[in-house]
Motif scaffolding. Structure first.
Motif, PDB file in Angstrom:
ATOM      1  N   UNK A 380       0.818  -1.215   0.000  1.00 65.57           N
ATOM      2  CA  UNK A 380       0.000   0.000   0.000  1.00 65.57           C
ATOM      3  C   UNK A 380       0.854   1.268   0.000  1.00 65.57           C
ATOM      4  N   UNK A 381       1.849   1.316   0.865  1.00 61.93           N
ATOM      5  CA  UNK A 381       2.715   2.501   0.873  1.00 61.93           C
ATOM      6  C   UNK A 381       3.521   2.639  -0.418  1.00 61.93           C
ATOM      7  N   UNK A 391      -5.290   2.084  -8.097  1.00 62.89           N
ATOM      8  CA  UNK A 391      -5.127   1.062  -9.145  1.00 62.89           C
ATOM      9  C   UNK A 391      -4.369  -0.132  -8.565  1.00 62.89           C
ATOM     10  N   UNK A 392      -3.368   0.161  -7.756  1.00 68.11           N
ATOM     11  CA  UNK A 392      -2.540  -0.877  -7.138  1.00 68.11           C
ATOM     12  C   UNK A 392      -2.518  -0.649  -5.622  1.00 68.11           C
ATOM     13  N   UNK A 393      -2.112  -1.677  -4.896  1.00 61.39           N
ATOM     14  CA  UNK A 393      -1.862  -1.502  -3.461  1.00 61.39           C
ATOM     15  C   UNK A 393      -3.068  -1.630  -2.566  1.00 61.39           C
ATOM     16  N   UNK A 394      -4.208  -2.075  -3.105  1.00 60.16           N
ATOM     17  CA  UNK A 394      -5.416  -2.142  -2.289  1.00 60.16           C
ATOM     18  C   UNK A 394      -6.382  -3.179  -2.872  1.00 60.16           C
ATOM     19  N   UNK A 398     -12.666  -1.391  -8.316  1.00 62.50           N
ATOM     20  CA  UNK A 398     -11.993  -0.465  -9.235  1.00 62.50           C
ATOM     21  C   UNK A 398     -10.497  -0.676  -9.315  1.00 62.50           C
ATOM     22  N   UNK A 399      -9.935  -1.346  -8.312  1.00 61.33           N
ATOM     23  CA  UNK A 399      -8.481  -1.590  -8.334  1.00 61.33           C
ATOM     24  C   UNK A 399      -8.164  -2.734  -9.297  1.00 61.33           C
TER      25      UNK A 399
END
Ligand code: DUC
Ligand code: ZN
Ligand code: ZN
Length: 473
Positions: A380-381, A391-394, A398-399
């Motif tokens: 996430x960071x 878009x990324x990290x979660x 929608x990601x």
């Protein structure tokens, strides 16, 4: 378009965990549902193309390794992983995106360097990738070219205070580049070690016959890192540039970063698994030439001095914000061996892209960090830091469906004859045992690793344009 339901698992994000089902439609996540929800039909599992049973497992956003060097020409040779082999190994380990470093070398135009890296990566990657830009020659032309980087989806550039004659920038060059960083919002990434002073120590050590790999760590003393980190912070303070210090290994450098952050400066720090687990005494100081496996810069630090414990603590307190690998693999044969009899000729780098998620998960098992912090510092960071979040990290509607199903009851033994897909003839992590296992890895809705089988394809991975850092207002 394929629809997939990941059911029965515990979805873990940077802020919490909950039992939830994840619905993927094509390349994206379209719903995160409470177990048993009938909102999308009474038998959702029967209406999708595929179901992944994640009962008893964690469902996490895929790892983002924001610091890799595939195919980097360096130290008289080139990093041994290509974009093909390196991204495949990353996928094996639950990493679904890398950010590699495109290089502008001395005398070269920035955009030509970037084009070369696009050529190396295009059509070869198993997972998505982005680039930071190394500015190896800060001059009026490259400063002008930096204006065009954001349009190319490159929102960060790296300077080196080390490696005179290779990538080195002096203070005047750093100041000018940071002024550009402040003006544009590009993140300044810094390799913070005092290169010219290190070179004097290297020369003196070699003249005394101190040629073993161990002396690489002696020459690159923590004072060299602390001083450069302080100088970078001061120049960033003066110019207003956002600063991200890469591969922080010394506790004194962390203290510099923490003080600047406490004073409100936009300063960030990254560490790597090697600075959490490995040491000057045990690895770099291994008998004979063995220590060459762990020659990297910044170097492994003394355990007696407490750098490793301090680094784990910094991850808990957020004085260090994330963990990347600085993946820069070299084989012992023909590569590390270039430095037999002269530690300064050992190509600098360790290969870890495959093991970062597992190694950091072991920090959860050993009580160093929480499960949520694991996701935060590995996915996430990095996404927020480098303009990818959402878009990324979660795991959220929608990601991109970059998802890892991780089994906390599984086990992973690391070693060249065990889990090892990096293009190296040794593992810096030989013998490490992990109380967890990467079961399934999905990259934009496509399964690339499934229960100890690689089912991905070369060229599936796409170049991702990035926004400015989402930590900046
Ligand atoms: N450090 C390494 O160990 N390898 C590549 C470049 C760097 O800065
Ligand atoms: Zn570096
Ligand atoms: Zn690096």
């Amino acid at each position: 378009m394929t629809t997939t339901l990941i059911t029965g698992g515990t979805v873990v994000t940077a802020t919490g965990r909950s039992a939830a089902d994840v619905l993927v439609d094509g390349e994206v996540i379209v719903a995160v549902l409470a177990p048993g929800s009938t909102l999308l039909g009474s038998d959702l599992a029967a209406s999708v193309d595929a179901v992944i049973d994640a009962t008893g497992k964690y469902v996490i956003p895929g790892g983002i390794d924001a610091h890799t060097h595939m195919e980097l020409p360096f130290g008289g040779t080139a990093a041994s992983d290509t974009f093909e082999t390196g991204t495949r190994a990353a996928a094996w380990g639950g990493t679904t995106m890398i950010i590699d470093f495109a290089v502008q070398t001395y005398g070269q135009r920035v955009m030509d360097g970037l084009a070369t890296w696009h050529e190396k990566a295009r059509g070869n990657c198993a997972i998505d990738y982005g680039f930071h830009q190394i500015i190896g020659d800060v001059d009026p032309d490259s400063l002008k070219a930096m204006d065009g980087l954001i349009g190319e989806g490159i929102t960060s550039f790296k300077l080196f205070m080390a490696y005179p004659g290779v990538f080195y920038s002096d203070d005047a060059q750093i100041l000018r580049a940071m002024q550009k960083s402040a003006e544009t919002g590009l993140m300044t990434m810094m390799h913070a070690e005092n290169g010219p002073a290190i070179d004097v120590l290297v020369e003196q050590l070699l003249a005394q016959g101190k040629t073993d790999p161990y002396f690489h760590g002696v020459a690159r003393a923590w004072q060299m890192e602390e001083e450069a980190t302080h100088r970078a912070i001061m120049l960033a303070n003066l110019t207003g540039a956002p600063l991200y210090v890469v591969h922080v290994s010394a506790k004194q450098a962390v203290e510099q970063l923490a003080a600047a952050r406490d004073a409100g400066q936009n300063v960030f720090g990254e560490t790597c698994p090697q600075y959490l687990y490995l040491s000057l005494e045990e690895q770099l100081g291994a008998a004979g030439f063995e220590g060459a496996k762990w020659v990297c810069s910044t170097p492994l630090r003394s355990r007696a001095e407490g750098h490793q414990d301090h680094m784990w603590q910094s991850l808990r307190t957020n004085d260090i914000q994330m963990v990347s690998t600085d993946h820069c693999p070299f084989c012992m044969k023909d590569q590390k061996e270039l430095g037999l009899g002269d530690f300064s000729k050992i190509p600098n780098g360790i290969g870890s892209v495959e093991h970062r998620m597992d190694l950091m998960y072991q920090g959860v098992v050993s009580g160093q960090i929480t499960l949520e912090r694991w996701v935060e510092i590995t996915s996430t960071t990095p996404a927020r830091m480098f303009g990818l979040y959402g878009k990324k990290g979660v795991i959220a509607p929608g990601a991109d469906a970059d998802i890892v199903v991780y089994d906390p009851d599984g086990h992973t033994s690391i070693g060249v004859d065990k889990t090892h897909h990096m293009n190296m003839d040794h593992s810096a992590w030989e013998g490490f045992e992990i109380d967890g296992h990467v079961d399934t890895v999905m990259s934009r809705g496509t399964i690339v690793v499934d229960n100890d089988a690689y089912v991905g394809t070369k060229g599936h991975g796409r170049f991702v344009k990035r926004d400015l850092s989402q930590y900046l207002i």
